[in-house]
Structure formats: C-alpha cells, structure tokens
Motif scaffolding. Structure first.
Motif, mmCIF file in Angstrom:
data_model
loop_
_atom_site.group_PDB
_atom_site.id
_atom_site.type_symbol
_atom_site.label_atom_id
_atom_site.label_comp_id
_atom_site.label_asym_id
_atom_site.label_seq_id
_atom_site.Cartn_x
_atom_site.Cartn_y
_atom_site.Cartn_z
ATOM 1 N N ASP A 91 0.821 -1.207 0.000
ATOM 2 C CA ASP A 91 0.000 0.000 0.000
ATOM 3 C C ASP A 91 0.857 1.261 0.000
ATOM 4 O O ASP A 91 0.414 2.340 -0.416
ATOM 5 C CB ASP A 91 -0.903 0.016 1.231
ATOM 6 N N ALA A 92 2.069 1.127 0.501
ATOM 7 C CA ALA A 92 3.010 2.243 0.536
ATOM 8 C C ALA A 92 4.419 1.665 0.534
ATOM 9 O O ALA A 92 4.626 0.501 0.891
ATOM 10 C CB ALA A 92 2.791 3.107 1.780
ATOM 11 N N PHE A 93 5.382 2.471 0.104
ATOM 12 C CA PHE A 93 6.772 2.031 0.194
ATOM 13 C C PHE A 93 7.651 3.204 0.597
ATOM 14 O O PHE A 93 7.311 4.373 0.387
ATOM 15 C CB PHE A 93 7.264 1.366 -1.092
ATOM 16 N N ILE A 94 8.770 2.857 1.222
ATOM 17 C CA ILE A 94 9.726 3.845 1.718
ATOM 18 C C ILE A 94 11.046 3.620 1.000
ATOM 19 O O ILE A 94 11.595 2.517 1.015
ATOM 20 C CB ILE A 94 9.915 3.715 3.241
ATOM 21 N N LEU A 95 11.551 4.666 0.358
ATOM 22 C CA LEU A 95 12.852 4.615 -0.296
ATOM 23 C C LEU A 95 13.871 5.312 0.601
ATOM 24 O O LEU A 95 13.597 6.389 1.135
ATOM 25 C CB LEU A 95 12.807 5.325 -1.654
ATOM 26 N N ILE A 96 15.039 4.715 0.726
ATOM 27 C CA ILE A 96 16.071 5.262 1.614
ATOM 28 C C ILE A 96 17.407 5.329 0.882
ATOM 29 O O ILE A 96 17.821 4.364 0.224
ATOM 30 C CB ILE A 96 16.213 4.407 2.883
ATOM 31 N N ARG A 97 18.050 6.471 0.998
ATOM 32 C CA ARG A 97 19.433 6.625 0.525
ATOM 33 C C ARG A 97 20.233 7.226 1.666
ATOM 34 O O ARG A 97 19.891 8.303 2.164
ATOM 35 C CB ARG A 97 19.512 7.519 -0.710
ATOM 36 N N SER A 98 21.291 6.546 2.070
ATOM 37 C CA SER A 98 22.078 7.005 3.206
ATOM 38 C C SER A 98 23.562 6.889 2.893
ATOM 39 O O SER A 98 23.983 6.007 2.129
ATOM 40 C CB SER A 98 21.737 6.178 4.457
ATOM 41 N N ALA A 99 24.353 7.789 3.473
ATOM 42 C CA ALA A 99 25.796 7.779 3.258
ATOM 43 C C ALA A 99 26.466 8.587 4.362
ATOM 44 O O ALA A 99 25.819 9.346 5.088
ATOM 45 C CB ALA A 99 26.151 8.348 1.886
ATOM 46 N N THR A 100 27.767 8.401 4.485
ATOM 47 C CA THR A 100 28.596 9.221 5.362
ATOM 48 C C THR A 100 29.685 9.852 4.505
ATOM 49 O O THR A 100 30.323 9.160 3.703
ATOM 50 C CB THR A 100 29.226 8.380 6.482
ATOM 51 N N GLN A 101 29.856 11.153 4.634
ATOM 52 C CA GLN A 101 30.830 11.839 3.809
ATOM 53 C C GLN A 101 31.621 12.857 4.622
ATOM 54 O O GLN A 101 31.149 13.389 5.623
ATOM 55 C CB GLN A 101 30.140 12.543 2.635
ATOM 56 N N PHE B 183 24.099 11.069 6.680
ATOM 57 C CA PHE B 183 22.768 11.546 6.303
ATOM 58 C C PHE B 183 21.925 10.409 5.745
ATOM 59 O O PHE B 183 22.432 9.387 5.278
ATOM 60 C CB PHE B 183 22.853 12.681 5.276
ATOM 61 N N ALA B 184 20.630 10.603 5.823
ATOM 62 C CA ALA B 184 19.671 9.664 5.225
ATOM 63 C C ALA B 184 18.550 10.472 4.590
ATOM 64 O O ALA B 184 18.017 11.399 5.210
ATOM 65 C CB ALA B 184 19.116 8.709 6.267
ATOM 66 N N VAL B 185 18.236 10.145 3.346
ATOM 67 C CA VAL B 185 17.122 10.770 2.631
ATOM 68 C C VAL B 185 16.000 9.746 2.575
ATOM 69 O O VAL B 185 16.215 8.600 2.153
ATOM 70 C CB VAL B 185 17.529 11.195 1.211
ATOM 71 N N ILE B 186 14.821 10.155 3.000
ATOM 72 C CA ILE B 186 13.681 9.231 3.131
ATOM 73 C C ILE B 186 12.516 9.721 2.284
ATOM 74 O O ILE B 186 12.121 10.895 2.372
ATOM 75 C CB ILE B 186 13.237 9.105 4.604
ATOM 76 N N TYR B 187 11.969 8.828 1.457
ATOM 77 C CA TYR B 187 10.807 9.112 0.623
ATOM 78 C C TYR B 187 9.698 8.126 1.002
ATOM 79 O O TYR B 187 9.873 6.912 0.860
ATOM 80 C CB TYR B 187 11.118 8.920 -0.862
ATOM 81 N N LEU B 188 8.573 8.642 1.478
ATOM 82 C CA LEU B 188 7.397 7.806 1.740
ATOM 83 C C LEU B 188 6.410 8.014 0.605
ATOM 84 O O LEU B 188 5.978 9.140 0.348
ATOM 85 C CB LEU B 188 6.759 8.171 3.073
#
Length: 282
Positions: free
Chosen positions: A86-96, A110-115
C-alpha cells in the motif's frame, strides 16, 4: 444515533494504518542505505505491517527504474503493484567528509527518506536527516538514533494520507492539449505564461548535488487562473514545492480554440541540474 456512524469512520483510519502493507527499500544497495533501512524497519515493525525485505527487493528490481529517487506517479504505482504494498519507503544514506571555513574537518552521516503512496503514486513525506561528528562512526551512531522519531512521523503521515485518500473527491474531467494535426488541434492555441518564472534550485538540492526532473499537471480555467497543481514526477529536496510555487506565481494566458478561451489541463516539466563548482584557482 447520529453520532454512531461518525465514530466508526473515526476508528477506521487508525485500524487501516496498522494494516498497511509497507515495503522498505534501499535502491542504491549501499551498506549505509541498507543499514539505516534495517534500523528504521525495526522501529516500524510493531506499528505497521512491514513486508519481507528480500521479497520486496526482488520484486522492486523487476521494475527496472532508471531514476529510483525521481519517480513519476505511474512508476510509483507500478512499484506498489509489483511488490503488493500500500506504501513504500525509499532510503538513501551515506557518510561523507565535510569541510567548512573556520571549522575543523568533520563527517556528516545523512539519510534521505521518501514515503510514497502506492495508490496514488504521490510522494507523501520527504525527509533529510543529517548528523555531524569528528569521526564517521560517531556521526553514523547519531543518525541511527533518529530512526525512532522518524518512524513516529512516518506513521502519523500514513494515517493522514489514508484519511485524505479515502475522502479525496475524484479529479474533475478537463480537456487536455490535443495531439498535433488532430481535429481538435485546428484553431487551437496552447496556454502560456505572460511572464515565465524559473523555479528555484534550492540550497539543499545544491548541497547534495541533486539532478532531477519535476513534472506537474496544471488545471487552468478559461480566465487563466491556476485551479490545481499536481506533482506527477517528484524529486524531494524542496524542488516539488519550488515548481508549484513558480507555476502559481506566473500570470497565464488561457488556452484558446478559434479565439474562444478554454479551461485546460496540461503538463509542465522542469529539469534541475546540479551546479558545477568552479575549479580551484591555479
């Protein structure tokens, strides 16, 4: 007796959220992204129904998306259909490693979250979490500690999204831009702005060097008034809001056919490119 049906509606929303089938995905498949996805999943598993990560990942991979963090609503609905969620969460995370004038070198995790709602394909929540520390492992630990609060925000947004989608009226039928050389194209003049406004490439998008495309469906009435803007390809980083703001700020000449103004629905597309940094002086 009149209050009884209202009580049923009120109770139905929280129950519906608990039954939502949700997939958590890390399309870039990096260790940082998968680790944060697991941390978030562990915080969410007692609040909503989280689907098996391996099965979700396999189903998602079959869709073959070129820009997994910059999807159209049709692509998003396709992802939901293939996974069965019914829904999905996309995650992109990294350390820089970061540096700033007058500040010792430091690390940012950081982490970027898309619901995303699978029913509408819309991006219903976008968040960027960022924590800094002198060492990468310390920055990562600080970021991981945010997963609990983030999970609460996700559940709140899922609850409001379910309520909104249940009660959302159907879209009004409107004429769209006719195909070239079709009978409806005869005597037709497309809507145009009297003065074009370029959407802002936001500071947060520039900081993370984001390149993305945002598309919006615009409903314009016969007087040239913007009645509705729907983002149908989303990007996050404030770019979706930037596009809507620019569209609404422009003065529009309405569409015409044989000199008669027409209400019209049409697509607007903006391409955002990362700003190239100047090379260091020699």
């Amino acid at each position: 007796m009149a209050a009884f049906p209202v009580l049923l509606v009120y109770l139905a929303v929280p129950l519906a959220v608990g039954a939502q089938r949700t997939a958590i995905l890390s399309p870039d498949m990096t260790g940082h992204s998968r680790s944060f996805a697991e941390k978030l999943g562990s915080q969410l598993q007692d609040k909503i129904r989280i689907l098996d990560a391996d099965l979700s990942r396999t189903a998602y991979a079959s869709v073959l998306l070129e820009t997994p963090f910059n999807l159209t609503v049709d692509e998003s609905k396709r992802v939901g259909e293939v996974i069965g969620c019914d829904a999905f969460i996309l995650i992109r995370s990294a350390t820089q490693r970061r540096s700033a004038f007058g500040k010792p070198e430091y690390y940012e995790a950081f982490a970027v979250i898309y619901l995303v709602s699978s029913r509408t394909g819309r991006l219903v929540l976008w968040r960027l979490l960022s924590r800094e520390a002198p060492a990468p492992d310390k920055a990562g630990a600080l970021l991981d500690a945010e997963a609990g609060e983030l999970s609460d925000e996700i559940v709140r947004n899922m609850r409001s999204t379910v309520s909104r989608e249940i009660n959302e009226p159907p879209s009004v039928t409107m004429e769209e831009i006719p195909e070239e050389n079709s009978p409806l194209a005869k005597g037709f003049r497309a809507p145009v702005p009297y003065r074009r406004i370029k959407p802002e490439y936001t500071q947060i998008a520039a900081l993370y060097e984001v390149a993305a495309t945002v598309e919006a469906l615009v409903d314009l009435d016969a007087l040239g008034t913007v009645k509705r803007v729907e983002i149908v390809r989303w990007a996050g980083f404030g770019l979706d809001e930037s596009v809507e703001k620019a569209i609404r700020a422009m003065n529009w000449r309405p569409a015409e056919r044989n000199g008669k103004p027409l209400a019209m629905r049409f697509l607007v597309r903006y391409n955002f490119k990362k700003i190239e940094k100047d090379p260091p002086a020699q």
